[in-house]
Enzyme design. Sequence first.
Site, PDB file in Angstrom:
ATOM      1  N   HIS A 114       0.843  -1.205   0.000  1.00 50.22           N
ATOM      2  CA  HIS A 114       0.000   0.000   0.000  1.00 50.22           C
ATOM      3  C   HIS A 114       0.878   1.255   0.000  1.00 50.22           C
ATOM      4  O   HIS A 114       0.585   2.224  -0.691  1.00 50.22           O
ATOM      5  CB  HIS A 114      -0.870   0.055   1.264  1.00 50.22           C
ATOM      6  CG  HIS A 114      -1.906  -1.024   1.374  1.00 50.22           C
ATOM      7  ND1 HIS A 114      -2.079  -1.780   2.510  1.00 50.22           N
ATOM      8  CD2 HIS A 114      -2.847  -1.462   0.490  1.00 50.22           C
ATOM      9  CE1 HIS A 114      -3.086  -2.632   2.332  1.00 50.22           C
ATOM     10  NE2 HIS A 114      -3.563  -2.475   1.111  1.00 50.22           N
TER      11      HIS A 114
ATOM     12  N   SER B 236      -3.166  -7.692   2.686  1.00 49.19           N
ATOM     13  CA  SER B 236      -3.381  -7.610   4.135  1.00 49.19           C
ATOM     14  C   SER B 236      -3.867  -8.955   4.668  1.00 49.19           C
ATOM     15  O   SER B 236      -3.473  -9.369   5.760  1.00 49.19           O
ATOM     16  CB  SER B 236      -4.404  -6.527   4.465  1.00 49.19           C
ATOM     17  OG  SER B 236      -3.921  -5.269   4.092  1.00 49.19           O
TER      18      SER B 236
ATOM     19  N   ARG C  77      -2.481  -5.660  -8.496  1.00 47.10           N
ATOM     20  CA  ARG C  77      -1.582  -6.816  -8.446  1.00 47.10           C
ATOM     21  C   ARG C  77      -2.081  -7.865  -9.419  1.00 47.10           C
ATOM     22  O   ARG C  77      -3.262  -8.198  -9.386  1.00 47.10           O
ATOM     23  CB  ARG C  77      -1.578  -7.445  -7.046  1.00 47.10           C
ATOM     24  CG  ARG C  77      -0.916  -6.644  -5.982  1.00 47.10           C
ATOM     25  CD  ARG C  77      -1.461  -7.035  -4.643  1.00 47.10           C
ATOM     26  NE  ARG C  77      -2.901  -6.771  -4.591  1.00 47.10           N
ATOM     27  CZ  ARG C  77      -3.672  -7.013  -3.556  1.00 47.10           C
ATOM     28  NH1 ARG C  77      -3.181  -7.545  -2.479  1.00 47.10           N
ATOM     29  NH2 ARG C  77      -4.964  -6.741  -3.573  1.00 47.10           N
TER      30      ARG C  77
HETATM   31  P1  ADP Z   1      -9.923  -2.991  -0.555  1.00 47.97           P
HETATM   32  O1  ADP Z   1     -10.699  -3.771   0.446  1.00 47.97           O
HETATM   33  O2  ADP Z   1     -10.584  -1.716  -0.969  1.00 47.97           O
HETATM   34  O3  ADP Z   1      -9.398  -3.770  -1.731  1.00 47.97           O
HETATM   35  P2  ADP Z   1      -7.211  -3.038   0.437  1.00 47.97           P
HETATM   36  O4  ADP Z   1      -6.696  -2.435   1.696  1.00 47.97           O
HETATM   37  O5  ADP Z   1      -7.155  -4.509   0.316  1.00 47.97           O
HETATM   38  O6  ADP Z   1      -8.677  -2.466   0.283  1.00 47.97           O
HETATM   39  O7  ADP Z   1      -6.439  -2.408  -0.795  1.00 47.97           O
HETATM   40  C1  ADP Z   1      -6.470  -1.030  -1.064  1.00 47.97           C
HETATM   41  C2  ADP Z   1      -5.844  -0.777  -2.419  1.00 47.97           C
HETATM   42  O8  ADP Z   1      -4.462  -1.111  -2.391  1.00 47.97           O
HETATM   43  C3  ADP Z   1      -6.442  -1.615  -3.553  1.00 47.97           C
HETATM   44  O9  ADP Z   1      -6.404  -0.849  -4.730  1.00 47.97           O
HETATM   45  C4  ADP Z   1      -5.482  -2.789  -3.657  1.00 47.97           C
HETATM   46  O10 ADP Z   1      -5.509  -3.371  -4.937  1.00 47.97           O
HETATM   47  C5  ADP Z   1      -4.174  -2.080  -3.382  1.00 47.97           C
HETATM   48  N1  ADP Z   1      -3.146  -2.995  -2.888  1.00 47.97           N
HETATM   49  C6  ADP Z   1      -3.251  -3.890  -1.891  1.00 47.97           C
HETATM   50  N2  ADP Z   1      -2.098  -4.560  -1.717  1.00 47.97           N
HETATM   51  C7  ADP Z   1      -1.241  -4.085  -2.662  1.00 47.97           C
HETATM   52  C8  ADP Z   1       0.119  -4.395  -3.044  1.00 47.97           C
HETATM   53  N3  ADP Z   1       0.811  -5.354  -2.442  1.00 47.97           N
HETATM   54  N4  ADP Z   1       0.662  -3.689  -4.057  1.00 47.97           N
HETATM   55  C9  ADP Z   1      -0.059  -2.730  -4.678  1.00 47.97           C
HETATM   56  N5  ADP Z   1      -1.331  -2.414  -4.396  1.00 47.97           N
HETATM   57  C10 ADP Z   1      -1.916  -3.065  -3.394  1.00 47.97           C
END
Ligand code: ADP
Length: 162
Positions: A17, A128, A90
């Site tokens: 993130h 996460s 991803r």
């Molecule tokens: P949501 O429940 O809205 O998907 P997340 O916290 O899982 O929330 O993810 C928030 C954003 O960050 C999303 O766009 C997700 O694709 C992106 N994201 C999550 N992990 C990664 C990562 N390892 N690399 C790049 N982007 C990520």
Amino acid sequence: MTIAVYPGSFDPVTNGHLDIANRAASLFDRVIIGIYDVPQKHLLFNTQERVDLMKKSVTHLRNVRVEPYSGLTVGFARAMNAKVIVRGLRMSSDFEREFEMALMNKKLDPDIELVCLMSSLEFQFLSSSLLKEACQLGGIIDSLVPAHVAESLKSKYNIRSS
Ligand code: ADP
């Protein structure tokens, strides 16, 4: 001035993130990280905890701020005067979901654009949910999150710090 919002659950924030947040901060004048207040999935950290963990992770980014939000993401973007929603991608599995959400958001508010940043290679595998699973099972997760997040995760799972 272009303002972007970067919305998500961030339960908790990972280095993946933060990679996206760092890159968005260099692309846009202002970035507001939106911590989704009522996700329809089981969360480990409550909203205030997720906000605090994120705030502590982005203190070095002067044009980034963190806010909780509920309701529609386009509504949050509009309230923040943002023209752009940033998301991280991803592999291919994120693409389908993001594409679907982007089309819906475009219907709801045609003035707001989605900008997807490709995940850096080293964070492609990082989510996460996998992080929490690994931590709960005793895996060493220190290189995947900021130190204060690792500490909070371990204390949630009653794991003693090494
Ligand atoms: P949501 O429940 O809205 O998907 P997340 O916290 O899982 O929330 O993810 C928030 C954003 O960050 C999303 O766009 C997700 O694709 C992106 N994201 C999550 N992990 C990664 C990562 N390892 N690399 C790049 N982007 C990520």
